[in-house]
Enzyme design. Structure first.
Site, PDB file in Angstrom:
ATOM      1  CB  SER A 127      -0.914   0.030   1.219  1.00 36.40           C
ATOM      2  OG  SER A 127      -1.681   1.223   1.201  1.00 36.40           O
ATOM      3  CE  LYS A 181      -3.187  -2.450  -0.128  1.00 38.93           C
ATOM      4  NZ  LYS A 181      -3.796  -2.379  -1.375  1.00 38.93           N
ATOM      5  CG  HIS A 184      -4.963  -1.057   3.821  1.00 37.19           C
ATOM      6  ND1 HIS A 184      -5.217  -0.488   2.587  1.00 37.19           N
ATOM      7  CD2 HIS A 184      -4.119  -0.199   4.438  1.00 37.19           C
ATOM      8  CE1 HIS A 184      -4.552   0.645   2.468  1.00 37.19           C
ATOM      9  NE2 HIS A 184      -3.879   0.846   3.577  1.00 37.19           N
ATOM     10  CG  ASN A 185      -7.366  -1.816  -0.539  1.00 33.71           C
ATOM     11  OD1 ASN A 185      -6.367  -1.552   0.135  1.00 33.71           O
ATOM     12  ND2 ASN A 185      -7.309  -1.978  -1.844  1.00 33.71           N
ATOM     13  CD  GLU A 188      -7.612   2.811  -0.158  1.00 34.21           C
ATOM     14  OE1 GLU A 188      -6.532   2.291   0.195  1.00 34.21           O
ATOM     15  OE2 GLU A 188      -7.999   2.804  -1.344  1.00 34.21           O
TER      16      GLU A 188
END
Ligand code: 6PG
Length: 466
Positions: A127, A181, A184-185, A188
């Protein structure tokens, strides 16, 4: 012989390989596109440090064993075809690292297929965008722990540093890295949606100009809201438009695109049975935004309340608190999902380590993550951030502002779905009694689905209409 190989010399790949070379390792790139190969060689300067080829055999044979080959190619079938094309040349013990946003079950499948050939496979979320790849990303690797020792020195050298600590750590087996990940997104998406709502309310409820928006977000970025997304938001309001006299942000079409990682987070949270409504609604809003033509027609059909004006300073104060509150709630939901996924998929995740490697380099980096790291260090089995004693005051001090803003939005016809869902999640999660007893009664009434009682163990059924 070179220390590190990289397949896919697009912007991310080129930047990552140059970062590797800057940190004292030699690196070799591969791409079918001759122009990309040549431009990397030019930019790298010294061929002994960075070289590249369009020939896959030359590429593989230029690497030290066990070979460490990272793929920075679009997720999907391309990953499988790159792996296929590497297989004739690589050897047992070599390591392939997928640095893209691959779906985690694809990573599990690839890992087990490659394990049968004694090849190590890593899913490593990266990232930080193009700048991060060049100057220091946050890296989220998952795969074989012993094989990680070979890539650890390189990853630790290239990763972003937070107070000297690298923003990379071995996260767990199989697809642990890709899964982290993905979430994480999802977070986000949630944070971006919340930021856009605060922009909307400041503009509509307080007549904030772009300059005022710029300075307000900049001021917040030097306080407890300090984060990459708040920082770039402040800069966005300043950007002049080349084609008009105004600011670029006002000329951008209000349809948000997506590549799927936020949607996957929501879908998988549903599969796990973990509520992440702040993330769900961020995905829905991107979908709603895409219905521009229908929205324009509907806008002409329905009236909407005239927006009341709120005192600028009061609105800024409420917004800062509401944004901080809803950021906490969004991280809480994402981390809750990670804790549950860890049990379901056997990742053995350490949430404090994940929060730690998100403190710099990645898109959701924020001052708040230092506090989150501490909360999970103090209690590794914390099921939800809201149960951390460290967070009670932070939430109690800001939830009132979220209530006021959500009410203001509802009365004035300003959609604040991320803020509302964060507040609803908080109110429901902190309710020892919810009205879902009635749902159980209804289910038992029409379908004999049974219910449990508060005062007695067991499963019960009632003939309701007799
Ligand atoms: C990152 C980002 C990145 C992602 C983009 C675009 O961590 O650097 O998450 O991996 O691809 O943010 O995602 P969408 O196109 O779905 O918005």
């Amino acid at each position: 012989m070179y220390d590190f190989g990289l397949v896919g010399l697009g912007v991310m790949g080129r930047n990552f390989i140059l970062n590797v070379a800057d940190n004292g390792f030699t690196a070799y790139g591969y791409d079918l596109d001759k122009e990309k190969v040549n431009s990397l060689k030019d930019e790298g300067g010294d061929l002994e440090k960075v070289d590249a080829s369009t020939n896959i055999k030359t590429f593989v044979k230029s690497l030290k064993q066990p070979r460490k080959i990272m793929l920075l190619v679009p997720a999907g079938k391309i990953v499988d075809s790159v792996i296929e094309s590497l297989l004739p040349y690589i050897d047992k013990g070599d390591i392939i690292i997928d640095g893209g946003n691959s779906f985690f079950t694809d990573t599990d499948r690839r890992e087990s297929e490659l394990q049968n050939r004694a090849i190590n496979f890593f899913g490593a979320g990266v990232s930080g965008g193009a700048k991060g790849a060049r100057r220091g990303p946050s890296i989220m690797p998952g795969g074989s722990k012993s094989a990680y020792e070979h890539i650890k020195p390189i990853f630790e050298a290239v990763a972003a540093k937070y107070e000297g600590e690298p923003c990379v750590a071995y996260l767990g087996p199989k697809s642990a890295g890709n899964y982290v990940k993905m979430v994480h997104n999802g977070i986000e998406y949630g944070l971006m949606q919340l930021t856009s709502e605060i922009y909307d309310i400041l503009k509509k409820g307080g007549d904030y100009t772009n300059d005022e928006l710029h300075s307000t977000f900049a001021k917040w970025n030097s306080g407890r809201l300090q984060s990459f997304l708040v920082e770039i938001t402040s800069e966005i309001f300043e950007q002049k438009d080349d084609l008009t006299d105004g600011r670029l942000v006002d000329q951008i079409l209000d349809k948000a695109k997506q590549k799927g990682t936020g949607k996957w987070t929501s879908q998988n949270a549903m599969d796990l049975g973990i509520p992440v409504p702040s993330i769900d609604v961020a995905v829905s809003m991107r979908e709603l935004s895409a219905l521009k033509d229908e929205r324009v027609k509907a806008d002409a059909l329905y009236g909407r309340p005239k927006v009341a004006h709120m005192d600028k300073e009061k609105l800024a104060e409420l917004s800062e608190k509401a944004l901080y509150f809803s950021f906490i709630i969004t991280y809480a939901q994402g981390l809750h999902q990670l804790a549950d996924a860890s049990k379901e998929y056997g990742y053995k995740l350490d949430i404090s380590v994940i929060a730690k490697i998100w403190r710099a380099g990645c898109i959701i980096r924020a001052g708040l993550l230092a506090d989150i790291t501490e909360a999970f260090k103090a209690d590794a089995s914390l099921p939800n951030l809201l149960l951390s004693p460290n967070f009670v005051n932070k939430v109690e001090e800001t939830v009132g502002a979220a209530r006021e803003l959500v009410a203001f939005g509802a009365i004035n016809g300003i959609p604040l779905p991320g803020l509302s869902n964060s507040l609803i999640y908080f109110d429901a999660y902190t309710s020892s009694r919810l009205p879902l007893n009635l749902i159980q009664a209804q289910r038992d009434y029409f379908g004999s689905h049974t219910y449990e009682r508060l005062d007695k163990e067991g499963i019960f059924h009632t003939e309701w209409d007799e």
